[in-house]
Write a protein that holds these residues in place. Structure first.
Motif, PDB file in Angstrom:
ATOM      1  N   GLN A   1       0.823  -1.228   0.000  1.00 40.22           N
ATOM      2  CA  GLN A   1       0.000   0.000   0.000  1.00 40.22           C
ATOM      3  C   GLN A   1       0.848   1.265   0.000  1.00 40.22           C
ATOM      4  O   GLN A   1       1.410   1.654   1.013  1.00 40.22           O
TER       5      GLN A   1
ATOM      6  N   LEU B   1      -1.172   7.055  -3.938  1.00 44.76           N
ATOM      7  CA  LEU B   1      -0.734   8.093  -4.871  1.00 44.76           C
ATOM      8  C   LEU B   1      -1.246   9.461  -4.407  1.00 44.76           C
ATOM      9  O   LEU B   1      -2.434   9.604  -4.090  1.00 44.76           O
TER      10      LEU B   1
ATOM     11  N   GLY C   1      -6.525  -3.105  -7.188  1.00 46.66           N
ATOM     12  CA  GLY C   1      -5.978  -2.411  -6.014  1.00 46.66           C
ATOM     13  C   GLY C   1      -6.343  -0.942  -5.976  1.00 46.66           C
ATOM     14  O   GLY C   1      -5.465  -0.085  -5.983  1.00 46.66           O
TER      15      GLY C   1
ATOM     16  N   GLU D   1     -10.193  -5.397  -4.932  1.00 45.16           N
ATOM     17  CA  GLU D   1      -9.357  -4.965  -3.797  1.00 45.16           C
ATOM     18  C   GLU D   1      -9.376  -6.040  -2.713  1.00 45.16           C
ATOM     19  O   GLU D   1     -10.421  -6.539  -2.337  1.00 45.16           O
TER      20      GLU D   1
ATOM     21  N   ASP E   1      -8.534 -11.436  -3.759  1.00 40.67           N
ATOM     22  CA  ASP E   1      -7.173 -11.398  -4.301  1.00 40.67           C
ATOM     23  C   ASP E   1      -7.291 -11.458  -5.825  1.00 40.67           C
ATOM     24  O   ASP E   1      -7.875 -12.402  -6.364  1.00 40.67           O
TER      25      ASP E   1
ATOM     26  N   ASN F   1      -2.588   1.215 -10.144  1.00 39.06           N
ATOM     27  CA  ASN F   1      -1.338   1.454  -9.445  1.00 39.06           C
ATOM     28  C   ASN F   1      -1.134   0.154  -8.670  1.00 39.06           C
ATOM     29  O   ASN F   1      -1.734  -0.061  -7.634  1.00 39.06           O
TER      30      ASN F   1
ATOM     31  N   TYR G   1       4.530  -6.045  -4.735  1.00 38.23           N
ATOM     32  CA  TYR G   1       5.029  -7.365  -4.343  1.00 38.23           C
ATOM     33  C   TYR G   1       4.510  -8.478  -5.258  1.00 38.23           C
ATOM     34  O   TYR G   1       5.038  -9.580  -5.239  1.00 38.23           O
TER      35      TYR G   1
HETATM   36  N1  SAM Z   1      -4.847   2.688  -6.259  1.00 36.54           N
HETATM   37  C1  SAM Z   1      -4.429   3.226  -4.982  1.00 36.54           C
HETATM   38  C2  SAM Z   1      -3.585   4.469  -5.221  1.00 36.54           C
HETATM   39  O1  SAM Z   1      -3.136   4.651  -6.369  1.00 36.54           O
HETATM   40  O2  SAM Z   1      -3.386   5.232  -4.289  1.00 36.54           O
HETATM   41  C3  SAM Z   1      -3.667   2.199  -4.141  1.00 36.54           C
HETATM   42  C4  SAM Z   1      -2.490   1.545  -4.811  1.00 36.54           C
HETATM   43  S1  SAM Z   1      -1.502   0.558  -3.750  1.00 36.54           S
HETATM   44  C5  SAM Z   1       0.054   0.680  -4.576  1.00 36.54           C
HETATM   45  C6  SAM Z   1      -1.951  -1.125  -4.121  1.00 36.54           C
HETATM   46  C7  SAM Z   1      -3.340  -1.572  -3.702  1.00 36.54           C
HETATM   47  O3  SAM Z   1      -3.499  -2.960  -4.044  1.00 36.54           O
HETATM   48  C8  SAM Z   1      -3.643  -1.482  -2.209  1.00 36.54           C
HETATM   49  O4  SAM Z   1      -4.880  -0.864  -2.031  1.00 36.54           O
HETATM   50  C9  SAM Z   1      -3.694  -2.946  -1.738  1.00 36.54           C
HETATM   51  O5  SAM Z   1      -4.559  -3.160  -0.651  1.00 36.54           O
HETATM   52  C10 SAM Z   1      -4.175  -3.650  -2.995  1.00 36.54           C
HETATM   53  N2  SAM Z   1      -3.799  -5.074  -3.068  1.00 36.54           N
HETATM   54  C11 SAM Z   1      -2.706  -5.679  -2.557  1.00 36.54           C
HETATM   55  N3  SAM Z   1      -2.682  -6.981  -2.873  1.00 36.54           N
HETATM   56  C12 SAM Z   1      -3.775  -7.234  -3.627  1.00 36.54           C
HETATM   57  C13 SAM Z   1      -4.309  -8.397  -4.260  1.00 36.54           C
HETATM   58  N4  SAM Z   1      -3.678  -9.563  -4.186  1.00 36.54           N
HETATM   59  N5  SAM Z   1      -5.476  -8.277  -4.935  1.00 36.54           N
HETATM   60  C14 SAM Z   1      -6.121  -7.085  -5.019  1.00 36.54           C
HETATM   61  N6  SAM Z   1      -5.660  -5.946  -4.446  1.00 36.54           N
HETATM   62  C15 SAM Z   1      -4.507  -6.016  -3.754  1.00 36.54           C
END
Ligand code: SAM
Length: 289
Positions: A25, A28, A53, A74, A99, A126, A130
């Protein structure tokens, strides 16, 4: 575009959110970057956007202004609550709390297209860094009926994905992306564009799905198996890697195949174009008939 930094801080305070590092997390907060992602995605009303995400909904808000539908996936249920509070009164918004690697995207796309309002599907995200590679591989290998993928990922991976096979950043995944897409760099993004700041520089890239593949093969499985085997032992010559991994029956057979294709015996995997790998695959498949 409103002040995204203020909005993010307000949302995090209101919902008592501490970013979960293990879920990648990094929210942006740079409106220039948001604007660029939205504009380069070329969204029209007939589009369905799949956002992976969505987090606090920073991109989601602008995606909803442009698209006919925005389907968010999400994993973090805290984010899902926030997104529902913010957007559930908008008919165009849908969210799946799962997921992304476990979601049947082909089924979702087919169902939405069948309703008739949606002509094209585009992915915008975004990404959680990982799992960048497994997500990109899923989006490509499942042969989804999508038009483009616009994503923010770590720069080091981005450079490998948009490289032309044979160029200096070539890795095994370069061939997969090149086979399925024509890709381009949109912009480099500094660490200071996120809360919290990630440890690496980021980049936005766009991958446009090809209508026709760049090499024609009856079956691509052998070619991708060859590429994988060649890159398992990257520092070795192609001949040694493919002999060690038993793709070539022995070194002599391998040397003959390379000679036939005008490839040097000492050539390294990263020097090969996708056509070179396709040619080796054709000879191997032909030999087994
Ligand atoms: N889109 C938002 C932004 O730009 O501020 C958040 C981006 S953040 C880099 C990545 C997002 O992916 C987080 O909200 C996280 O909870 C979500 N995430 C992490 N692993 C995931 C998965 N396996 N499936 C779906 N979402 C996931």
């Amino acid at each position: 575009m409103e002040n995204i930094l203020e909005e993010t801080k307000t949302l995090m305070k209101k919902y008592h959110i501490k970013a979960n590092k293990s879920l990648g997390q990094n929210f942006l907060i740079n409106s220039e970057v948001v604007k660029n992602i939205i504009e380069s995605s070329n969204i029209v009303q007939e589009d369905m956007i799949i956002e992976i995400g969505p987090g606090l909904g920073t991109l989601t808000k602008y995606l909803l202004e442009k698209a006919g539908k925005v389907l968010c996936i999400e994993l973090d249920s805290r984010m899902v609550n926030i997104l529902e509070d913010r957007f559930s009164n908008d008919d165009k918004f849908e969210i799946i709390n799962e997921d992304v690697l476990k979601v049947n995207l082909n089924k979702i796309i087919k169902e939405n297209k069948e309703i008739g309002k949606i002509k094209n599907v585009k992915i915008v995200a975004n990404l959680p860094y990982y799992i960048t590679t497994p997500i990109i591989m899923k989006l490509l290998e499942e042969k989804l009926d999508i038009e483009s993928i616009t994503v923010m990922i770590q720069k080091e991976v981005a450079d490998r994905l948009i490289e032309i096979p044979g160029g200096k950043n070539t890795g095994a995944i370069t061939y997969t992306v090149y086979y399925y897409c024509e890709s381009e760099k949109i912009m480099e993004v500094p660490n200071s564009s996120f809360i919290p700041e990630p440890e690496v520089t980021s980049e936005v890239i766009k991958m446009n799905l090809r209508k026709e593949p760049p090499v024609v093969l009856e079956n691509t499985k052998v070619m991708f198996m060859l590429i994988k085997s060649a890159y398992m032992q990257r520092r070795k010559t192609l001949l040694n890697s493919l002999t060690n991994s038993k793709v070539f029956i022995n070194k002599q057979e391998g040397a003959e195949i390379l000679k036939k294709l005008n490839l040097n015996e000492n050539v390294r995997p990263e020097e090969l174009t996708i056509q070179d790998f396709a040619n080796i695959a054709k000879i191997i498949v032909g030999g087994k008939k």
